[in-house]
Design an enzyme around this catalytic site. Structure first.
Site, short mmCIF file in Angstrom:
data_model
loop_
_atom_site.label_atom_id
_atom_site.label_comp_id
_atom_site.label_asym_id
_atom_site.label_seq_id
_atom_site.Cartn_x
_atom_site.Cartn_y
_atom_site.Cartn_z
N ASN A 1 0.87 -1.18 0.00
CA ASN A 1 0.00 0.00 0.00
C ASN A 1 0.91 1.23 0.00
O ASN A 1 1.45 1.60 1.03
CB ASN A 1 -0.90 -0.03 1.26
CG ASN A 1 -1.78 1.20 1.37
OD1 ASN A 1 -1.89 1.97 0.42
ND2 ASN A 1 -2.39 1.39 2.53
N TRP A 2 1.05 1.83 -1.17
CA TRP A 2 1.97 2.98 -1.28
C TRP A 2 1.40 4.25 -0.67
O TRP A 2 2.10 5.25 -0.54
CB TRP A 2 2.30 3.23 -2.76
CG TRP A 2 3.19 2.21 -3.40
CD1 TRP A 2 3.75 1.10 -2.80
CD2 TRP A 2 3.64 2.18 -4.76
NE1 TRP A 2 4.51 0.41 -3.70
CE2 TRP A 2 4.46 1.06 -4.92
CE3 TRP A 2 3.42 3.01 -5.86
CZ2 TRP A 2 5.06 0.74 -6.13
CZ3 TRP A 2 4.02 2.70 -7.07
CH2 TRP A 2 4.84 1.58 -7.20
N LYS A 3 0.12 4.22 -0.35
CA LYS A 3 -0.56 5.43 0.17
C LYS A 3 -0.30 6.61 -0.78
O LYS A 3 -0.32 6.42 -1.99
CB LYS A 3 -0.11 5.69 1.61
CG LYS A 3 -0.28 4.45 2.48
CD LYS A 3 -0.12 4.70 3.95
CE LYS A 3 -0.35 3.40 4.71
NZ LYS A 3 -0.31 3.54 6.14
N HIS B 1 -9.74 1.38 4.44
CA HIS B 1 -8.50 1.57 5.17
C HIS B 1 -8.73 2.58 6.29
O HIS B 1 -9.51 3.52 6.13
CB HIS B 1 -7.39 2.07 4.22
CG HIS B 1 -6.05 2.05 4.87
ND1 HIS B 1 -5.63 3.06 5.70
CD2 HIS B 1 -5.04 1.14 4.84
CE1 HIS B 1 -4.42 2.76 6.16
NE2 HIS B 1 -4.04 1.61 5.64
N GLU C 1 -7.14 5.01 7.26
CA GLU C 1 -6.89 6.41 6.89
C GLU C 1 -8.05 6.98 6.09
O GLU C 1 -8.24 8.20 6.06
CB GLU C 1 -5.55 6.50 6.14
CG GLU C 1 -4.39 6.32 7.11
CD GLU C 1 -3.12 5.74 6.51
OE1 GLU C 1 -3.00 5.70 5.28
OE2 GLU C 1 -2.25 5.31 7.30
N GLU D 1 -5.87 -4.57 10.63
CA GLU D 1 -4.84 -3.56 10.85
C GLU D 1 -5.15 -2.74 12.11
O GLU D 1 -5.95 -1.79 12.05
CB GLU D 1 -4.78 -2.59 9.67
CG GLU D 1 -4.43 -3.23 8.36
CD GLU D 1 -3.80 -2.21 7.42
OE1 GLU D 1 -2.64 -2.40 7.06
OE2 GLU D 1 -4.46 -1.22 7.08
N GLY E 1 2.18 2.60 10.74
CA GLY E 1 3.10 3.71 10.46
C GLY E 1 4.19 3.90 11.49
O GLY E 1 4.74 4.99 11.63
N SER F 1 3.01 -1.72 10.54
CA SER F 1 4.44 -1.77 10.82
C SER F 1 5.07 -3.13 10.52
O SER F 1 5.91 -3.62 11.29
CB SER F 1 4.74 -1.33 12.25
OG SER F 1 4.36 0.02 12.41
N GLY G 1 2.75 -0.91 4.38
CA GLY G 1 2.78 0.50 3.99
C GLY G 1 4.21 0.97 3.74
O GLY G 1 4.81 0.64 2.70
P1 PGA Z 1 2.53 0.65 7.66
O1 PGA Z 1 1.09 0.84 6.99
O2 PGA Z 1 3.10 -0.63 7.12
O3 PGA Z 1 3.29 1.86 7.25
O4 PGA Z 1 2.28 0.56 9.14
C1 PGA Z 1 0.23 -0.24 6.84
C2 PGA Z 1 -1.11 0.25 6.35
O5 PGA Z 1 -1.58 1.29 6.83
O6 PGA Z 1 -1.72 -0.37 5.47
#
Ligand code: PGA
Length: 253
Positions: free
Chosen positions: A8-10, A94, A96, A164, A170, A212, A233
């Site tokens: 997931n590149w966000k 997600h 976010e 998640e 993050g 993470s 991420g």
């Molecule tokens: P992260 O993000 O690996 O940076 O914790 C994962 C995600 O939000 O999908």
């Protein structure tokens, strides 16, 4: 079943050139894998430059989808448009996006829109914090039930759940959830799915862990956490990490 590595590149990287470089590097490593499928979810404008027909076990994913199939919906992108760009998976709900106001009801409509377009939804659930008395389990149960509302027993077999926990997203591997807790929580999710759809189906829906995941913890997460893959991420933005993480996933099977 093959393990699934979802990148997931966000809202990264910053340019189309960097996106294509990272996509090509990820594809190169992914092609060497025998047992691991790889899904890369770039930001929407970078899907087209990365879009090619699926090659082997490497697929494109999207980070969101509209609940609508077409029409006057400014800024929205439909499942069919994504499909036309060779997208096969869509992350829905997600945390976010939920933080921007996406409710379980919207998530369920997005999951259904994804399925109608013939794509695979990766439905995200997870608690903001863990309650001492298991309050978070109630929240997860509500999220799973409401986010899958309207998804039939036949269709749910095409759904992937990503667990998640928000408090683990993050950060660094030191802050990720322990494999034992991941295992326990995914068993809980399986119980909910079994109540909703029957045991056979409940045991078949793939569950990923995200939060993470890095080079140092990916092996233990899939091996001891007993999940069917990971949603990654920040660590998926560095090609060398992707190579190391995929190698670890191959060993974990
Ligand atoms: P992260 O993000 O690996 O940076 O914790 C994962 C995600 O939000 O999908």
């Amino acid at each position: 079943m093959r393990l699934l590595f979802v990148a997931n590149w966000k809202m990264n990287p910053g340019s189309v050139r960097e996106a294509v470089v990272l996509w090509n590097a990820t594809k190169k490593y992914a092609r060497k894998m025998r047992k691991t499928s790889v899904v890369v979810c770039p930001p929407t404008p970078f899907i087209a430059p990365c879009a090619t027909k699926s090659e082997g076990l490497v697929f494109l994913g999207a980070q969101d989808v509209s609940i609508f199939p077409n029409g006057a919906h400014t800024g929205e992108v439909s499942g069919n448009m994504l499909k036309d760009m060779h997208v096969r998976y869509v992350i829905v709900g997600h945390s976010e996006r939920r933080a921007l106001g996406e409710t379980n009801e919207i998530v369920s409509r997005k999951a259904q829109a994804t399925l109608v377009a013939g794509l695979t939804p990766i439905v995200c659930v997870g608690e903001r914090e863990r309650g001492e008395h298991g309050e978070h389990l109630e929240l997860i149960e509500t999220q799973v039930k409401e986010s899958l509302r309207g998804v039939s027993k036949a269709k749910v077999l095409k759904v992937i759940i990503a667990y998640e926990p928000l408090w683990a997203i993050g950060k660094t591997s030191a802050h990720a959830m322990s494999p034992a807790d991941i295992h326990e929580t995914t068993l809980f999710i399986r119980k909910i799915l079994s109540k909703m759809y029957g045991r056979t189906v409940g045991m078949s829906v793939p569950i990923l862990y995200g939060g993470s995941v890095e080079n140092s913890n990916i092996f233990a997460i899939v091996h001891d956490g007993a999940v069917q893959g990971v949603l990654v991420g920040h660590a998926s933005l560095v090609a060398k990490n992707v190579s190391d993480m995929l190698t670890a996933l191959e060993k974990a099977q």
